[in-house]
Design an enzyme around this catalytic site. Structure first.
Site, PDB file in Angstrom:
ATOM      1  N   GLY A  32       0.798  -1.225   0.000  1.00  0.00           N
ATOM      2  CA  GLY A  32       0.000   0.000   0.000  1.00  0.00           C
ATOM      3  C   GLY A  32       0.828   1.272   0.000  1.00  0.00           C
ATOM      4  N   HIS A 115      -5.782  -8.577  -8.767  1.00  0.00           N
ATOM      5  CA  HIS A 115      -6.845  -9.469  -9.231  1.00  0.00           C
ATOM      6  C   HIS A 115      -7.346  -8.887 -10.540  1.00  0.00           C
ATOM      7  CE1 HIS A 115     -10.678 -11.698  -9.264  1.00  0.00           C
ATOM      8  NE2 HIS A 115     -11.234 -10.535  -9.568  1.00  0.00           N
ATOM      9  N   ASN A 131      -5.529   2.231 -13.182  1.00  0.00           N
ATOM     10  CA  ASN A 131      -4.607   1.219 -12.666  1.00  0.00           C
ATOM     11  C   ASN A 131      -3.161   1.684 -12.795  1.00  0.00           C
ATOM     12  OD1 ASN A 131      -3.792  -1.525 -11.839  1.00  0.00           O
ATOM     13  ND2 ASN A 131      -3.096  -1.759 -13.957  1.00  0.00           N
ATOM     14  N   HIS A 133       0.581   0.458 -13.462  1.00  0.00           N
ATOM     15  CA  HIS A 133       1.368  -0.665 -13.994  1.00  0.00           C
ATOM     16  C   HIS A 133       2.847  -0.259 -13.976  1.00  0.00           C
ATOM     17  CE1 HIS A 133       2.656  -4.087 -16.232  1.00  0.00           C
ATOM     18  NE2 HIS A 133       2.964  -3.418 -17.319  1.00  0.00           N
TER      19      HIS A 133
HETATM   20  C1  GRF Z   1       3.636  -1.602  -7.372  1.00  0.00           C
HETATM   21  O1  GRF Z   1       4.924  -1.801  -7.881  1.00  0.00           O
HETATM   22  C2  GRF Z   1       2.642  -1.753  -8.462  1.00  0.00           C
HETATM   23  O2  GRF Z   1       2.992  -1.172  -9.636  1.00  0.00           O
HETATM   24  C3  GRF Z   1       2.586  -3.254  -8.551  1.00  0.00           C
HETATM   25  O3  GRF Z   1       2.523  -3.658  -7.215  1.00  0.00           O
HETATM   26  C4  GRF Z   1       3.235  -2.711  -6.441  1.00  0.00           C
HETATM   27  C5  GRF Z   1       2.343  -2.240  -5.353  1.00  0.00           C
HETATM   28  O4  GRF Z   1       3.039  -1.547  -4.384  1.00  0.00           O
HETATM   29  N1  GRF Z   1       1.506  -3.711  -9.362  1.00  0.00           N
HETATM   30  P1  GRF Z   1       2.287  -0.948  -3.126  1.00  0.00           P
HETATM   31  O5  GRF Z   1       1.363  -2.024  -2.569  1.00  0.00           O
HETATM   32  O6  GRF Z   1       1.532   0.261  -3.540  1.00  0.00           O
HETATM   33  O7  GRF Z   1       3.388  -0.625  -2.156  1.00  0.00           O
END
Ligand code: GRF
Length: 222
Positions: A32, A115, A131, A133
């Protein structure tokens, strides 16, 4: 040094601060830190938004703790009962979309949400879903994008990577880009060093994307 560069990048983005906070539902599966970036931007008043709810599909996600620390209501959702009793993914997605709709957000932010959401989810929820990525458009769709980019750099296949915030469509990690940032990979980078640089960039663009969408919404309502 690179850390400083990204901090500066975040600070130079100038947006008019809206009077009308945009209402967000943020969806997480892990640490998070991107949720935290949004919370911090709201608290330091560089983003006019309210996170009305955080949803996690993992009960141990640290993102839930971050939300609770800031008084944000949370909900944990789980696919497993749906696959166990035969209701299936599609029904999970419909029920999840209805939970979100009942909260009446302006925008849904997938911030490390692991998910894949179906077309049925998107049509049922009926509002914009964005989202994060950790790769540039059309690169490394799916999981472990940071690891795969690092490996591709070692193989000499790419010179840099990046991250983007995009509108969610049924295709995974595709959809119109709202904000993107290039993230360098340095020859002596460890995977951890590169991942840290990537996360710093993510924390900038996730805030910037929400500001951009908010501005677009206000322009269309003027
Ligand atoms: C991030 O690198 C995001 O791009 C990927 O998962 C990670 C999530 O990080 N899909 P966080 O939970 O916000 O620290």
């Amino acid at each position: 040094m690179m850390g400083l560069l990204w901090v500066k990048l975040c600070k130079v983005m100038e947006y008019k601060l809206s009077n009308q906070p945009i209402k967000l539902v943020v969806m997480v599966s892990g640490s998070g830190s991107n949720l935290q970036a949004l919370i911090d931007a709201i608290e330091d008043k560089s983003l006019s938004a309210e996170i009305i709810h955080v949803i996690s599909n993992r009960k141990n996600a640290y993102g839930l703790e971050r939300a609770k620390k800031h008084g944000i209501p949370t909900t944990i959702v789980s696919l497993k009962p749906y696959t166990d009793d035969g209701r299936g993914r599609e029904q999970f997605d419909v029920d999840l979309a209805n939970v979100i709709k009942s909260l009446s957000p302006d925008l849904v932010v997938l911030a490390g949400w692991m998910h894949i959401l179906s077309e049925t989810f998107l049509t049922t929820v009926g509002i914009d879903v964005i989202n994060l990525h950790p790769a540039l458009p059309n690169m490394f769709a799916g999981v472990q994008a940071i690891e795969r980019a690092y490996e591709a750099f070692q193989q000499g296949d790419i010179t840099h990577s990046g991250c983007m915030i995009h509108h969610v469509i049924p295709e995974v990690d595709a959809g119109d880009v709202i904000v993107q940032a290039e993230v360098p990979i340095l020859p002596d980078d460890t995977l951890d060093a590169f991942a840290t640089r990537m996360h710093q960039a993510e924390h900038c663009i996730i805030v910037e994307a929400v500001k951009k969408i908010q501005e677009q919404k206000e322009t269309t309502h003027e």
